[in-house]
Structures are given as C-alpha cells and as structure tokens.
Design an enzyme around this catalytic site. Structure first.
Site, PDB file in Angstrom:
ATOM      1  N   ILE A 178       0.882  -1.158   0.000  1.00 57.44           N
ATOM      2  CA  ILE A 178       0.000   0.000   0.000  1.00 57.44           C
ATOM      3  C   ILE A 178       0.925   1.214   0.000  1.00 57.44           C
ATOM      4  O   ILE A 178       1.816   1.326   0.839  1.00 57.44           O
ATOM      5  CB  ILE A 178      -0.958  -0.013   1.220  1.00 57.44           C
ATOM      6  N   SER A 179       0.755   2.088  -0.983  1.00 55.17           N
ATOM      7  CA  SER A 179       1.680   3.213  -1.151  1.00 55.17           C
ATOM      8  C   SER A 179       1.643   4.157   0.044  1.00 55.17           C
ATOM      9  O   SER A 179       0.636   4.250   0.752  1.00 55.17           O
ATOM     10  CB  SER A 179       1.335   3.995  -2.422  1.00 55.17           C
ATOM     11  N   GLN A 180       2.746   4.876   0.251  1.00 58.62           N
ATOM     12  CA  GLN A 180       2.772   5.857   1.328  1.00 58.62           C
ATOM     13  C   GLN A 180       1.757   6.960   1.024  1.00 58.62           C
ATOM     14  O   GLN A 180       1.507   7.294  -0.142  1.00 58.62           O
ATOM     15  CB  GLN A 180       4.172   6.434   1.499  1.00 58.62           C
TER      16      GLN A 180
END
Length: 208
Positions: free
Chosen positions: A58-60
């Site tokens: 899950i991207s920052q």
C-alpha cells in the site's frame, strides 16, 4: 473531527507540497487502517508504504496524495486505476469522482479490495480481474488513468485509452524509476517527469 494522528499526517503532507484540499479531505475521510493487516494497524497513519501480501504494498500517503493531485480530477472525471491492490487508492478516488474503474491482476487482492470498499459503503467502483498493461478498453476513453506499479516503459494501450485532454500518472522504470505525467492534447502526448520514486513492478498478464 479528525484524530490527532490524521491531522499530523495532513500537516506533513502540506509541508511536502500537497496543496489540493479536496485530496487531503479524501485522505482524512478514508480509514487507512482498514486497508492493512492487523499487524500494521498502528503504523497505518505513518507516512510510509506497508506490505499487503502477494509481494505488493500500500503506497505511502504522500505518494497517494501526489499522484491523485496530478490527475486534476473533477467529480465528473472518468477514472481508471491500474493495480487495485489493497483498495486504498481506489477509495481515495471514489471520494473524489462519481465512478472509478479499477483493474487488478491478482484475484485474491481484487476480492479483498472489493470487500473493504463495500464495508465502507463505497459502491461507485467497478473492479476487474485482468492484465493492467491492457487497461480497460470496454470502458474507455478515460479522463484520468493512475497506475500504482511501475512498467519499464509507458504501456501504449493506456495512452490510447486517454480521452482528449486526459492525464495518465504512473511510475516508469526498472532499477531507476520516475513518476511521469502524460497529457493527451491535440492527438499528441506531452510527457513530464515529476520526481524519482520506488514502486513494485507492473507485471504483465493476470493471476488466478
């Protein structure tokens, strides 16, 4: 009323240059802890990427906000997401536009994301199990396309599925990756390099 942790993240994102308040409001409205495993819930509001299984992340929040901001969305924007993943970026988009189309090559992740979105009463999303390199031709053209994994070069199919004036935002590269914004204008594609990034690769094909 947003929590102290959420407020701290929003302030950090503003300090990093995120200016679109609608994007920031969408991040505040989506509970990121619902999109990560229980083991990572305490880190859900940290400005870091987190693993979600199947070799994906899950991207920052900064990167989610930055890429979303670059799409220049309006409520009427027709949006395609390549790489549903956990469904977090999908949920952010669903708060900003009337409908989101999202393609995921790993069926297990697609089903988990659909369940999470349903639990949050986000019903304005259509998901599809398929090869992200091919986009979603049946739903094209799109005003905005966002890709959450990095191909070595910009997929031609995604460029051709952009409507006139449409914007494609994606990381591109292998060892060295850069965030790119592609705008379709007058039959041409204008490509801008935004910043250096690090994403998992966009793999061709689909998994059962």
């Amino acid at each position: 009323m947003v929590s102290r942790r959420v407020q701290a993240l929003l302030e950090q994102l503003r300090a990093q240059g995120i200016q679109d308040e609608q994007v920031l409001n969408a991040l505040a409205a989506v509970p990121r802890e619902k999109f990560v495993d229980e083991a990572f819930e305490q880190k859900a509001w940290d400005n870091i990427a987190l693993p979600i299984g199947q070799g994906q992340t899950i991207s920052q929040p900064y990167m989610v906000a930055r890429m979303t901001e670059l799409l220049e969305l309006t409520p009427q924007s027709r949006v395609l997401e390549i790489g549903t993943g956990s469904g977090y970026q999908t949920a952010i988009l669903a708060h900003l536009v009337q409908h989101v189309c999202s393609v995921e090559r790993i069926k297990g992740l697609q089903w988990q994301a659909r369940r999470r979105l349903k639990n949050l009463d986000l019903h304005n999303v259509s998901t599809r199990h398929g090869d992200g390199w091919q986009g979603w031709q049946a739903r094209a053209p799109f005003d905005a396309i966002i890709v959450t994994a990095a191909p070595p070069e910009i997929p031609t199919a995604l460029m051709t599925q952009l409507d006139e004036g449409g914007i494609l935002v994606l990381p591109v590269g292998e060892e060295h990756q850069y965030l790119k914004r592609v705008r379709r204008r007058g039959g041409e594609f204008i490509i801008d390099t935004v910043e250096a990034v690090r994403f998992v690769p966009l793999v061709k094909g689909e998994l059962a």
